[in-house]
Design a protein around this motif. Structure first.
Motif, PDB file in Angstrom:
ATOM      1  N   MET A 100       3.844  -3.876  13.976  1.00  0.00           N
ATOM      2  CA  MET A 100       2.908  -3.078  13.180  1.00  0.00           C
ATOM      3  C   MET A 100       3.657  -2.208  12.181  1.00  0.00           C
ATOM      4  N   ARG A 101       4.799  -1.651  12.607  1.00  0.00           N
ATOM      5  CA  ARG A 101       5.603  -0.837  11.684  1.00  0.00           C
ATOM      6  C   ARG A 101       6.115  -1.688  10.531  1.00  0.00           C
ATOM      7  N   LEU A 103       4.836  -4.453   9.287  1.00  0.00           N
ATOM      8  CA  LEU A 103       3.736  -4.839   8.398  1.00  0.00           C
ATOM      9  C   LEU A 103       3.200  -3.655   7.597  1.00  0.00           C
ATOM     10  N   THR A 104       3.316  -2.463   8.172  1.00  0.00           N
ATOM     11  CA  THR A 104       2.872  -1.260   7.455  1.00  0.00           C
ATOM     12  C   THR A 104       3.866  -0.896   6.353  1.00  0.00           C
ATOM     13  N   GLN A 105       5.145  -0.845   6.706  1.00  0.00           N
ATOM     14  CA  GLN A 105       6.171  -0.473   5.728  1.00  0.00           C
ATOM     15  C   GLN A 105       6.341  -1.549   4.645  1.00  0.00           C
ATOM     16  N   LYS A 107       3.937  -3.631   3.584  1.00  0.00           N
ATOM     17  CA  LYS A 107       2.584  -4.094   3.266  1.00  0.00           C
ATOM     18  C   LYS A 107       2.510  -4.807   1.924  1.00  0.00           C
ATOM     19  N   GLU A 108       3.142  -4.265   0.900  1.00  0.00           N
ATOM     20  CA  GLU A 108       3.058  -4.850  -0.441  1.00  0.00           C
ATOM     21  C   GLU A 108       3.671  -6.250  -0.476  1.00  0.00           C
ATOM     22  N   ALA A 110       4.082  -8.254   2.499  1.00  0.00           N
ATOM     23  CA  ALA A 110       3.346  -9.093   3.445  1.00  0.00           C
ATOM     24  C   ALA A 110       2.047  -9.615   2.850  1.00  0.00           C
ATOM     25  N   LYS A 111       1.384  -8.789   2.079  1.00  0.00           N
ATOM     26  CA  LYS A 111       0.087  -9.175   1.517  1.00  0.00           C
ATOM     27  C   LYS A 111       0.198 -10.254   0.444  1.00  0.00           C
ATOM     28  N   ASN A 134      -6.607  -3.703   8.960  1.00  0.00           N
ATOM     29  CA  ASN A 134      -5.815  -3.857   7.742  1.00  0.00           C
ATOM     30  C   ASN A 134      -6.126  -5.157   6.985  1.00  0.00           C
ATOM     31  N   TYR A 136      -6.322  -8.368   7.861  1.00  0.00           N
ATOM     32  CA  TYR A 136      -5.613  -9.608   8.138  1.00  0.00           C
ATOM     33  C   TYR A 136      -6.531 -10.457   9.015  1.00  0.00           C
ATOM     34  N   ASN A 158      -4.337 -12.815   4.326  1.00  0.00           N
ATOM     35  CA  ASN A 158      -4.845 -11.594   3.707  1.00  0.00           C
ATOM     36  C   ASN A 158      -6.306 -11.794   3.305  1.00  0.00           C
TER      37      ASN A 158
END
Length: 243
Positions: A100-101, A103-105, A107-108, A110-111, A134, A136, A158
Motif C-alpha cells: 500500500m505504501r 502504491l501510494t508513494q 501513485k502517478e 502505478a496509474k 483508490n 483500482y 486503473n
C-alpha cells in the motif's frame, strides 16, 4: 526455460503479453527472466530496494543471456520507474502494508500502467479495501497453496471498482475468488474454521475480559467463514452481506 515455484508460476500466468514489464521487489529476478524467456514480455525492468537481491537478479539475467532485454535498477518501490515506462507492473512477495505504501508513494507511476499484478502476503482485507478506495478494479484473482502457505494474488487496473456489495467478506476473501468458488480458497476456509473452533473452545473455558472480547471476535469470524462456505456450496454466485 527457468523453472518457477508454484507461487511464482501462478503469478506469471496472470501477466498478459506486453511490451515491458516491471518487477518490483524482484529478489532473484526469476519473474522477469521467465516472462522474457517465454515471450510474454519483450523487455523487463527488475527492481529491488536492496543491492544484494539485485546482484543475484543480475546473475540470473546474465546466466540466461538477457542483458539486452532485462534492465536491473536499485529502487525503493516505484521510484526508479518513469510514468508509462512499464505496461504491466508486478509487485509480489511482501506485506500488504508495504505494498500500500509503494502504491501510494508511486501513485502517478502505478496509474499509468495498463495492469498491476499483485501478491500481498498479509493484511488482505485492508489491502483490497485500499484498492477499492483508490479506484483500482480487480479484474482477475487466483490462490495457490505451496509449502504450507496460502498465497492469494490479483490483477488490477486503473478503473472505478463497480462492486455491488462492498463489505468485509468481499475484502477479506476476494470478490472473484468468491464468485469462482475457488477450491484453494475453500480449502483455506475449512482450515481456518477448524482452527478458530479450537481456539474458541479454549477461550470458552476462561472468564477474563480479554477472553470475552476474543471470543466475540472469533464468533464473528466463524460466522463470516460459515456464510462464505455456504455461498460456495450453493449454485447462487451472489456475495452475501456481512453484519
Amino acid at each position: 526455460m527457468i523453472q518457477l515455484s508454484k507461487r511464482l508460476q501462478a503469478l506469471a500466468n496472470l501477466v498478459d503479453n506486453c511490451e515491458t514489464v516491471a518487477d518490483v521487489g524482484t529478489d532473484h529476478g526469476y519473474i522477469p527472466v521467465y516472462l522474457v524467456d517465454c515471450k510474454k514480455a519483450k523487455r523487463a525492468i527488475a527492481m529491488d530496494v536492496n543491492l544484494g537481491p539485485l546482484l543475484r537478479a543480475k546473475e540470473h539475467i546474465e546466466q540466461y543471456n538477457m542483458q539486452k532485454k532485462i534492465e536491473s535498477r536499485l529502487s525503493d518501490g516505484l521510484s526508479a520507474l518513469k510514468p508509462k515506462e512499464a505496461e504491466i507492473i508486478v509487485i509480489a512477495g511482501m506485506g500488504g502494508g508495504l505494498m500500500m505504501r509503494i502504491l501510494t508513494q508511486g501513485k502517478e507511476i502505478a496509474k499509468t500502467a495498463r495492469r498491476l499484478v499483485l501478491q500481498p502476503q498479509s493484511e488482505l482485507m485492508a489491502f483490497r479495501e485500499f484498492l477499492y478506495k483508490n479506484n483500482y478494479q480487480i479484474v482477475a484473482e487466483d490462490m495457490v497453496f505451496e509449502e504450507g502457505k496460502y498465497y492469494p494474488m490479483l490483477v488490477v487496473q486503473n478503473a472505478k471498482w463497480e462492486l455491488e456489495k462492498a463489505n468485509r467478506i468481499v475484502f477479506q476473501y476476494g470478490p472473484l475468488l468468491l464468485q469462482q468458488k475457488h477450491p484453494v480458497l475453500q480449502q483455506y476456509l475449512l482450515l481456518q474454521q477448524e482452527q478458530k473452533r479450537k481456539i474458541l473452545l479454549h477461550l470458552s473455558e476462561k472468564s477474563t475480559e480479554n477472553a470475552t472480547n476474543g471470543k466475540a471476535k472469533l464468533e464473528q469470524e466463524l460466522e463470516d467463514i460459515e456464510n462464505v462456505l455456504q455461498l460456495m456450496q450453493s449454485l447462487d454466485n451472489q456475495i452475501p452481506h456481512s453484519k
